[in-house]
Design a protein around this motif. Structure first.
Motif, PDB file in Angstrom:
ATOM      1  N   ARG A   7      -1.233  31.511   8.891  1.00 26.30           N
ATOM      2  CA  ARG A   7      -1.957  32.606   9.536  1.00 26.30           C
ATOM      3  C   ARG A   7      -2.009  32.476  11.058  1.00 26.30           C
ATOM      4  NH1 ARG A   7      -5.957  30.878   5.559  1.00 26.30           N
ATOM      5  NH2 ARG A   7      -5.803  32.138   3.675  1.00 26.30           N
ATOM      6  N   ARG A   8      -1.878  31.227  11.551  1.00 29.82           N
ATOM      7  CA  ARG A   8      -2.025  30.992  12.996  1.00 29.82           C
ATOM      8  C   ARG A   8      -1.039  29.910  13.415  1.00 29.82           C
ATOM      9  NH1 ARG A   8      -6.587  28.312  16.412  1.00 29.82           N
ATOM     10  NH2 ARG A   8      -6.688  29.660  18.250  1.00 29.82           N
ATOM     11  N   ALA A   9      -0.331  30.165  14.515  1.00 28.17           N
ATOM     12  CA  ALA A   9       0.743  29.254  14.919  1.00 28.17           C
ATOM     13  C   ALA A   9       0.748  29.025  16.423  1.00 28.17           C
ATOM     14  CB  ALA A   9       2.095  29.834  14.498  1.00 28.17           C
ATOM     15  N   ILE A  10       1.141  27.815  16.819  1.00 27.56           N
ATOM     16  CA  ILE A  10       1.461  27.514  18.219  1.00 27.56           C
ATOM     17  C   ILE A  10       2.972  27.392  18.322  1.00 27.56           C
ATOM     18  CG2 ILE A  10       1.388  25.801  20.071  1.00 27.56           C
ATOM     19  CD1 ILE A  10      -1.327  25.010  19.248  1.00 27.56           C
ATOM     20  N   LEU A  11       3.548  28.043  19.308  1.00 23.53           N
ATOM     21  CA  LEU A  11       4.970  27.894  19.610  1.00 23.53           C
ATOM     22  C   LEU A  11       5.087  27.471  21.069  1.00 23.53           C
ATOM     23  CD1 LEU A  11       4.549  30.670  17.705  1.00 23.53           C
ATOM     24  CD2 LEU A  11       7.008  30.355  17.531  1.00 23.53           C
ATOM     25  N   SER A  12       5.765  26.341  21.309  1.00 27.24           N
ATOM     26  CA  SER A  12       5.942  25.822  22.667  1.00 27.24           C
ATOM     27  C   SER A  12       7.267  25.071  22.684  1.00 27.24           C
ATOM     28  CB  SER A  12       4.777  24.895  23.027  1.00 27.24           C
ATOM     29  OG  SER A  12       4.932  24.411  24.349  1.00 27.24           O
ATOM     30  N   VAL A  13       8.317  25.743  23.157  1.00 26.54           N
ATOM     31  CA  VAL A  13       9.665  25.198  22.985  1.00 26.54           C
ATOM     32  C   VAL A  13      10.456  25.202  24.292  1.00 26.54           C
ATOM     33  CG1 VAL A  13       9.752  25.866  20.556  1.00 26.54           C
ATOM     34  CG2 VAL A  13      10.620  27.450  22.287  1.00 26.54           C
ATOM     35  N   THR A  14      11.279  24.180  24.461  1.00 26.85           N
ATOM     36  CA  THR A  14      12.240  24.135  25.562  1.00 26.85           C
ATOM     37  C   THR A  14      13.498  24.899  25.162  1.00 26.85           C
ATOM     38  OG1 THR A  14      11.374  22.035  26.370  1.00 26.85           O
ATOM     39  CG2 THR A  14      13.615  22.595  27.010  1.00 26.85           C
ATOM     40  N   ASP A  15      14.000  24.622  23.955  1.00 23.11           N
ATOM     41  CA  ASP A  15      15.168  25.324  23.421  1.00 23.11           C
ATOM     42  C   ASP A  15      14.689  26.627  22.784  1.00 23.11           C
ATOM     43  OD1 ASP A  15      17.346  26.292  22.046  1.00 23.11           O
ATOM     44  OD2 ASP A  15      17.799  24.417  21.006  1.00 23.11           O
ATOM     45  N   LYS A  16      14.973  27.733  23.467  1.00 26.97           N
ATOM     46  CA  LYS A  16      14.459  29.028  23.010  1.00 26.97           C
ATOM     47  C   LYS A  16      15.435  29.780  22.115  1.00 26.97           C
ATOM     48  CE  LYS A  16      11.223  29.299  26.811  1.00 26.97           C
ATOM     49  NZ  LYS A  16      11.398  27.894  27.164  1.00 26.97           N
ATOM     50  N   SER A  17      16.513  29.130  21.680  1.00 25.97           N
ATOM     51  CA  SER A  17      17.461  29.816  20.793  1.00 25.97           C
ATOM     52  C   SER A  17      16.767  30.170  19.472  1.00 25.97           C
ATOM     53  CB  SER A  17      18.698  28.946  20.547  1.00 25.97           C
ATOM     54  OG  SER A  17      18.348  27.691  20.022  1.00 25.97           O
ATOM     55  N   GLY A  18      16.916  31.417  19.078  1.00 28.30           N
ATOM     56  CA  GLY A  18      16.317  31.890  17.829  1.00 28.30           C
ATOM     57  C   GLY A  18      14.823  32.115  17.891  1.00 28.30           C
ATOM     58  N   LEU A  19      14.203  31.848  19.054  1.00 24.21           N
ATOM     59  CA  LEU A  19      12.744  31.945  19.164  1.00 24.21           C
ATOM     60  C   LEU A  19      12.238  33.363  18.908  1.00 24.21           C
ATOM     61  CD1 LEU A  19       9.910  30.870  19.998  1.00 24.21           C
ATOM     62  CD2 LEU A  19      10.530  31.496  22.352  1.00 24.21           C
TER      63      LEU A  19
END
Length: 197
Positions: A7-19
């Motif tokens: 229900r709730r997510a954190i997204l924090s990425v260097t590689d943004k492919s497919g993000l």
């Protein structure tokens, strides 16, 4: 729990492919998205609703970005055991909300080394908040799904589709294992570099 509702997510990425696609899938299935800096911008640019981490913590990113996610409003939400009533009572007492999915990949330390960055510049590419979130999530895989690489977006999307946006325990266990492999390799790379710097 065998099936964990997402229900709730954190997204924090260097590689943004497919993000953008992965985040759109989550958002389109009712998942609240929380994010940092460049990741938040990428998702906002894709037209997705995203809450900034500093809105969750009540503190701005500081020390040149070194401190963003190191905060009880983030880590209590990651480390709470959802099968433990005392943990849930603590969250409620302090108005903390749990997370169900953590999608993080790390600063590209290998790139800094390959580009022959000097020691001070290379050290700035050592991720702190990312490994902390990854390890906390992997430790707590009974209560959270950790996503350490875009390589798993397809598998996770299919598993969530097949289980009505619930993550099976076997998948969470597998992702925890892959996460600890990734953070171990990252630390080994840093140790090897510092050993010869």
């Amino acid at each position: 729990m065998e099936l964990l509702p997402i229900r709730r997510a954190i997204l924090s990425v260097t590689d943004k492919s497919g993000l953008a696609e992965f985040a759109a899938f989550l958002s389109g299935n009712g998942v609240e998205l929380v994010s940092t800096g460049g990741t938040k911008k990428a998702m906002t640019d894709a037209g997705l609703p995203v809450t900034a981490v500093d809105q969750v913590t009540g503190f701005p990113e500081m020390l040149g970005g070194r401190v963003k996610t190191l905060h009880p409003h983030i880590h209590a939400g990651i480390l709470a055991d959802k099968d433990n009533p005392e943990h849930l009572e603590t969250l409620e007492k302090f108005s903390l909300k749990p997370f169900d999915l953590i999608c993080v990949n790390l600063y590209d330390f290998a790139k800094a080394v390959a580009q022959k960055a000097d020691l001070k510049a290379a050290v700035e590419q050592i991720d702190i908040g990312g490994p902390t979130m990854l390890r906390a999530s992997a430790k707590n895989f009974h209560s959270i799904l950790v996503v350490p690489s875009p390589a798993y977006y397809g598998e996770i999307t299919e598993a969530l589709k097949a289980n009505k946006m619930q993550a099976p325990l076997a998948l969470r266990h597998k992702m925890a294992l892959e996460t600890f492999k990734a953070t171990s390799a990252y630390d080994a790379m840093i140790a090897e570099y510092l050993g010869r710097a």
